[in-house]
Enzyme design. Structure first.
Site, short mmCIF file in Angstrom:
data_model
loop_
_atom_site.label_atom_id
_atom_site.label_comp_id
_atom_site.label_asym_id
_atom_site.label_seq_id
_atom_site.Cartn_x
_atom_site.Cartn_y
_atom_site.Cartn_z
N LYS A 102 163.73 -7.65 78.78
CA LYS A 102 163.87 -7.12 77.42
C LYS A 102 163.30 -5.70 77.34
O LYS A 102 162.17 -5.45 77.74
CB LYS A 102 163.14 -8.05 76.45
CG LYS A 102 163.36 -7.75 74.97
CD LYS A 102 162.68 -8.82 74.13
CE LYS A 102 162.93 -8.64 72.65
NZ LYS A 102 162.29 -9.72 71.86
N GLU A 154 165.86 -17.25 74.64
CA GLU A 154 164.65 -16.51 74.97
C GLU A 154 163.46 -17.48 74.93
O GLU A 154 163.39 -18.36 74.07
CB GLU A 154 164.47 -15.40 73.94
CG GLU A 154 163.19 -14.61 74.05
CD GLU A 154 162.96 -13.71 72.85
OE1 GLU A 154 162.43 -12.60 73.04
OE2 GLU A 154 163.32 -14.12 71.72
N CYS A 171 167.12 -11.12 71.38
CA CYS A 171 166.45 -11.27 70.08
C CYS A 171 166.40 -9.95 69.31
O CYS A 171 167.40 -9.46 68.83
CB CYS A 171 165.05 -11.86 70.30
SG CYS A 171 164.25 -12.46 68.78
#
Length: 554
Positions: A351, A291, A401
């Site tokens: 995301k 990321e 994440c």
């Protein structure tokens, strides 16, 4: 002489000796407060990077003894709040690395309130037969609640995420993280009830059987679930590479640092390509960058695009690039880009679950009253599609994440036809805190829960290759460049946990709430029955002894 009776109120003070006017009530209350804090500390110490998973059931045992000492829900809330603060304050210290204590301490306090509410309810259900079972179910209710509120939920610190090395881990393949949390809590509360009854003189096998079963059964269930966990491929194998390019430590302004991070990952990929040609490393089928490995939008910046193109052509296989892309509204998106060595960007995953106090700032104007540091937090826009990448012979699902903490989101991504899971992450902001180790523990639980190998690519560490049984085959250090290359199994079959979905958690939540409702009705109709059963027994025994002594004296 008549024997003294045992008080019917567990919180009542001991009778002071003659001439001693010192208050005695504060001592046991203070001791309970200290024990509540100790329980929270034990729960924290069970979390990786420490392998001391067994401290978690011990923490629940201590907490259970504290809650068993009172019949007042308000006292239970207070003890739970203390335990929660002792748990969450050190656990979430990493959140203060970015915006300071203004985020860390209020967030820790807010999460502790949920523990307090759960403990207040546990005090109430402790009056029912089978108290350890209901207490463990109530704990699941508390974790489920804080997974949805506030700020879209904050499930970080679920008890299950501290168990990647524990005997409970195989239960993830049956009922996911909620079942692990239930099992750990049941073991601890069962131990607490066992100690409580032994101290009350209830030593018959019939009285001790229930708590003993609650103590042992979850551990046996974990052992029984081991055959459900397998690393054998059922959809082939692929060789993957996780690239950790590292970040500059200091001395660069923000724009220069973004370019340096991109250059680091491209350089490490090109070095891997050199190693492949020299026979020092296996040729990967797929390369995964972390990321934020390109915080410069490569679709808008020709230089960034050229750097990624060069790295992709050097390695000769698709690269999953973590980019920050700007939408038509000029707001950023945290997007993983599938970059083909010939065609460039071909697919995208944005995301969907953003991190509060980092990518977004809840109540920004309010918190700005206390510190201007809140404006360092981003204004990212979430995605809405669980995209799976077809790349290098694999069908790759992503949990970027912070997303890996959310049960439903990871499940939805995995069940979208994937056979491999990647967790690209950027933990550089949080320095050398325990955040990256806490996240790796979640990755390991998810591997077992969904029966997938997990590839963790981090900008600055810890990157890792996790097998479907939750074991780590390779890992990097922190703040060092590296490349992990490994042939991993592809698994398209679903686990029992995947097939059941959220059903086990819902069943446990409904059962816990039903027990709480029954306890409230019983408490209202029969106030005496709301006391712990052993306290009632002790009172009755004391009254009988006093009566017998009185008759003998007469």
């Amino acid at each position: 002489m008549a024997a003294p009776t045992v008080s019917s109120e567990p919180d009542a003070p001991l009778d002071p000796p003659a001439g001693d006017a010192r208050p005695r009530r504060a001592v046991p209350v203070l001791l309970r407060c200290l024990l509540a804090c100790a329980a929270g500390a034990l729960l924290y110490l069970a979390i990786p990077p420490r392998p001391t998973w067994w401290l978690a059931p011990l923490g629940f045992a201590v907490l259970g003894l504290v809650l068993r000492s009172t019949t007042r829900a308000r006292a239970g809330f207070g003890y739970g709040l203390l335990a929660g603060m002792a748990y969450f304050t050190p656990l979430l210290a990493w959140t203060g690395e970015f915006v300071g204590p203004v985020a860390w301490l209020p967030l820790s306090a807010a999460e502790s309130v949920f523990v307090g509410l759960a403990c207040a309810a546990i005090v109430l259900v402790s009056a029912l037969p089978g108290a350890p079972l209901w207490a463990a179910l109530i704990w699941v209710c508390g974790e489920a609640l804080r997974s949805v509120v506030p700020f879209g939920g904050f499930p970080w610190g679920k008890i299950a995420f501290g168990q990647p090395d524990g005997l409970y881990l195989p239960l993830a393949a049956v009922g996911g993280a909620p079942l692990i949390g239930f099992a750990v809590a049941l073991t601890g509360f069962g131990a607490a009830e066992l100690v409580h009854r032994l101290r009350a003189g209830q030593r018959s096998g019939r009285r001790l059987a229930g708590p003993a079963v609650a103590l042992v059964l979850p551990l046996l269930a974990g052992l029984a679930a081991i055959p459900l966990v397998s690393t054998a491929p059922d959809a082939g194998e692929v060789t993957v590479a996780a690239i950790q390019g590292n970040v500059p430590r200091a001395g660069l302004d923000f724009n220069a640092q973004r370019r340096a991070v991109l250059d680091n990952h491209a350089r490490r990929t090109e070095q891997l390509a050199d190693d492949v040609r020299a026979g020092r490393a296996a040729q990967p089928d797929l390369v995964i960058w972390p990321e934020n490995s390109s915080d410069i939008d490569p679709l808008r910046n020709a230089d960034a695009r050229a750097v990624i193109d060069r790295a992709a052509r050097a390695i000769g296989v698709p690269i999953v690039v973590g980019g920050v892309m700007q939408g038509a509204d000029r707001l950023p998106r945290n997007t993983m880009i599938l970059w083909d060595p010939q065609r460039g960007p071909v697919d995208y995953y944005t995301k969907r679950q953003l991190q509060p106090f980092g990518e977004t700032m809840p109540y920004r104007s309010f918190f700005r009253l206390f510190t201007k540091e809140v404006d360092r937090a981003g204004r990212f826009v979430p995605g809405d599609t669980p995209t799976v990448f077809n790349a290098g012979g694999a069908r790759l699902a992503m949990a970027t994440c912070y997303e890996v903490a959310f049960d439903g989101l990871v499940r939805e991504n995995v069940e979208n036809g994937s056979n491999l899971l990647a967790v690209p992450t950027n933990n550089a902001t949080f320095g050398y805190t325990e955040m990256t180790y806490q996240q790796l523990a979640m990755d390991r639980v998810r591997a077992v829960e969904h029966g997938r190998a997990v590839v963790v690519a981090a900008t600055s560490g810890v990157s890792a290759i996790v097998r479907p049984d939750g074991s780590v085959s390779q890992r990097t250090g922190m703040f060092t460049p590296g490349a992990l290359v490994e042939r991993v199994p592809l698994k398209a079959t679903t686990t029992l946990s995947d097939r059941l979905g959220a059903l086990p958690e819902w069943v446990m939540v409904v059962a816990g709430l039903a027990a709480l409702a029954v306890a409230l009705v019983v408490r209202r109709r029969h106030p005496r029955s709301s006391r712990p059963r052993s306290s009632r027994n002790e009172t009755t025994v004391g009254d009988r002894r006093a009566g017998a002594d009185k008759e003998e004296h007469e």
